[in-house]
Design a protein around this motif. Sequence first.
Motif, mmCIF file in Angstrom:
data_model
loop_
_atom_site.group_PDB
_atom_site.id
_atom_site.type_symbol
_atom_site.label_atom_id
_atom_site.label_comp_id
_atom_site.label_asym_id
_atom_site.label_seq_id
_atom_site.Cartn_x
_atom_site.Cartn_y
_atom_site.Cartn_z
ATOM 1 N N PRO A 8 -5.294 2.060 -0.147
ATOM 2 C CA PRO A 8 -5.765 1.681 1.196
ATOM 3 C C PRO A 8 -4.995 0.485 1.745
ATOM 4 C CG PRO A 8 -7.293 0.894 -0.468
ATOM 5 C CD PRO A 8 -6.267 1.719 -1.200
ATOM 6 N N THR A 9 -4.696 0.553 3.036
ATOM 7 C CA THR A 9 -3.901 -0.506 3.650
ATOM 8 C C THR A 9 -4.717 -1.765 3.913
ATOM 9 O OG1 THR A 9 -2.550 1.189 4.720
ATOM 10 C CG2 THR A 9 -2.382 -1.047 5.590
ATOM 11 N N GLY A 10 -5.924 -1.598 4.485
ATOM 12 C CA GLY A 10 -6.738 -2.755 4.874
ATOM 13 C C GLY A 10 -6.998 -3.735 3.749
ATOM 14 N N PRO A 11 -7.501 -3.288 2.590
ATOM 15 C CA PRO A 11 -7.751 -4.231 1.501
ATOM 16 C C PRO A 11 -6.510 -4.984 1.048
ATOM 17 C CG PRO A 11 -8.919 -2.187 1.102
ATOM 18 C CD PRO A 11 -8.053 -1.954 2.290
ATOM 19 N N PHE A 12 -5.357 -4.319 1.027
ATOM 20 C CA PHE A 12 -4.137 -5.006 0.608
ATOM 21 C C PHE A 12 -3.717 -6.057 1.637
ATOM 22 C CE2 PHE A 12 -3.580 -1.399 -2.298
ATOM 23 C CZ PHE A 12 -3.199 -2.070 -3.453
ATOM 24 N N ILE A 13 -3.958 -5.781 2.908
ATOM 25 C CA ILE A 13 -3.655 -6.777 3.940
ATOM 26 C C ILE A 13 -4.531 -8.011 3.757
ATOM 27 C CG2 ILE A 13 -3.781 -7.255 6.419
ATOM 28 C CD1 ILE A 13 -2.962 -4.396 6.936
ATOM 29 N N VAL A 14 -5.804 -7.789 3.479
ATOM 30 C CA VAL A 14 -6.720 -8.912 3.270
ATOM 31 C C VAL A 14 -6.347 -9.696 2.019
ATOM 32 C CG1 VAL A 14 -9.123 -9.527 2.816
ATOM 33 C CG2 VAL A 14 -8.594 -7.770 4.509
ATOM 34 N N ILE A 15 -5.943 -9.000 0.945
ATOM 35 C CA ILE A 15 -5.518 -9.694 -0.268
ATOM 36 C C ILE A 15 -4.276 -10.535 0.002
ATOM 37 C CG2 ILE A 15 -4.580 -9.352 -2.588
ATOM 38 C CD1 ILE A 15 -7.579 -8.958 -2.378
ATOM 39 N N ALA A 16 -3.343 -9.993 0.788
ATOM 40 C CA ALA A 16 -2.147 -10.762 1.148
ATOM 41 C C ALA A 16 -2.521 -11.997 1.964
ATOM 42 C CB ALA A 16 -1.176 -9.879 1.929
ATOM 43 N N ALA A 17 -3.451 -11.838 2.902
ATOM 44 C CA ALA A 17 -3.907 -12.983 3.691
ATOM 45 C C ALA A 17 -4.595 -14.023 2.806
ATOM 46 C CB ALA A 17 -4.857 -12.509 4.793
ATOM 47 N N ALA A 18 -5.372 -13.540 1.812
ATOM 48 C CA ALA A 18 -6.027 -14.461 0.883
ATOM 49 C C ALA A 18 -5.011 -15.231 0.053
ATOM 50 C CB ALA A 18 -6.974 -13.685 -0.035
ATOM 51 N N SER B 29 0.822 -1.217 0.000
ATOM 52 C CA SER B 29 0.000 0.000 0.000
ATOM 53 C C SER B 29 0.854 1.264 0.000
ATOM 54 C CB SER B 29 -0.941 0.005 1.208
ATOM 55 O OG SER B 29 -0.217 0.166 2.417
ATOM 56 N N THR B 30 2.099 1.165 0.494
ATOM 57 C CA THR B 30 2.976 2.341 0.493
ATOM 58 C C THR B 30 3.555 2.632 -0.888
ATOM 59 O OG1 THR B 30 4.943 1.037 1.084
ATOM 60 C CG2 THR B 30 3.613 1.932 2.892
ATOM 61 N N LEU B 31 3.428 1.692 -1.813
ATOM 62 C CA LEU B 31 4.007 1.874 -3.140
ATOM 63 C C LEU B 31 3.163 2.780 -4.025
ATOM 64 C CD1 LEU B 31 5.157 -1.798 -3.867
ATOM 65 C CD2 LEU B 31 6.477 0.087 -2.858
ATOM 66 N N GLY B 32 1.900 2.974 -3.669
ATOM 67 C CA GLY B 32 1.008 3.826 -4.465
ATOM 68 C C GLY B 32 0.541 5.022 -3.670
ATOM 69 N N ASP B 33 0.015 5.993 -4.345
ATOM 70 C CA ASP B 33 -0.476 7.210 -3.706
ATOM 71 C C ASP B 33 -1.933 7.022 -3.288
ATOM 72 O OD1 ASP B 33 -0.797 9.760 -2.788
ATOM 73 O OD2 ASP B 33 -1.021 10.677 -4.769
ATOM 74 N N GLY B 34 -2.168 6.986 -1.971
ATOM 75 C CA GLY B 34 -3.526 6.848 -1.465
ATOM 76 C C GLY B 34 -4.082 5.442 -1.505
#
Length: 307
Positions: free
Chosen positions: A251-261, A244-249
């Motif tokens: 969202p952190t939560g969805p990327f965390i869930v995608i990583a968990a998936a 999520s830090t690689l892009g501007d704005g």
Amino acid sequence: MMGLSHNALWVLASMLMLGTATGLAGCFAYWKRQSLMSDALAHAALPGVVIGFAILGFKSLPVMLLGAAASALLGAWAVTAIRAHSRVKEDTAMGIILSVFFGLGIMLLTMVNRMPGGGQSGLNGFIFGQAAAMVRQDMRTMTAVAAVVLLVVLISFKEWKLYLFDPAFARGIGLSGRLMEAAYLTLLVVIIVIGIQAVGVILMAALLIIPAVSARYWTNAFGTMLALSALFGGGAGVAGTYVSTLGDGWPTGPFIVIAAAGIFLLSLVFGTRKGLFVKAMQRRAQMRRLKPQAVRRDPLAEGEALP
């Protein structure tokens, strides 16, 4: 990590601790067959957040999180009361509380946003999460509380194991079932309350459920499952936050869930205990062992006389 700001490193560390703590708490919900409970409590926390803001008229995170905790505990009590005093099943009661409390929270949120200054309250971030908007004090609080949760789980590991797998023996040695049930619900509420600002009420349940389910594909031992679930949760928190830090704005939560998936899919296919690939290989080996026994002997090949 290279290229990250000091604030981003704080977010990364806090998400690591949050993911680790949610991985442990999720194991308890998994073995109690109450995975939906985490979802219900996360959604039940939203009205408390909004009410906490409405009472003061300005954003005070401690008051809002206290309201979230009270609202989530009220939701847990409502689930228990419905189950105890009606013929409604537990999963149905959780679904009712989830829907009612979340609907109430959205209604209150709409009303607050129409108040003077309500549109700048940042309350919408509690729905999907807004880790980047957290200040350093918020991250320190999250990290400290997550560390306390880890310590509590490690110190009382034997008690949790008895409570989950042999409650009759636990009662026999004087371990109070009500006390452990209260501790379990409190643990879930605390994890949810400290995590909803970063991950959001909608995605919080995924961070509690997915790591535990993923760990189950690798082991049958409870202790090992706890360790793996904590590892998967912390790993998903770090990976999702970093992406999520690689892009501007982003969202952190969805990327965390995608990583968990992603971790779940790898576990589903390659898990050493219940993975699809391992089960397919075991079936194939079993068929090879049974095939020679199913083939009839050829009398001529063995030099026997025909009847």
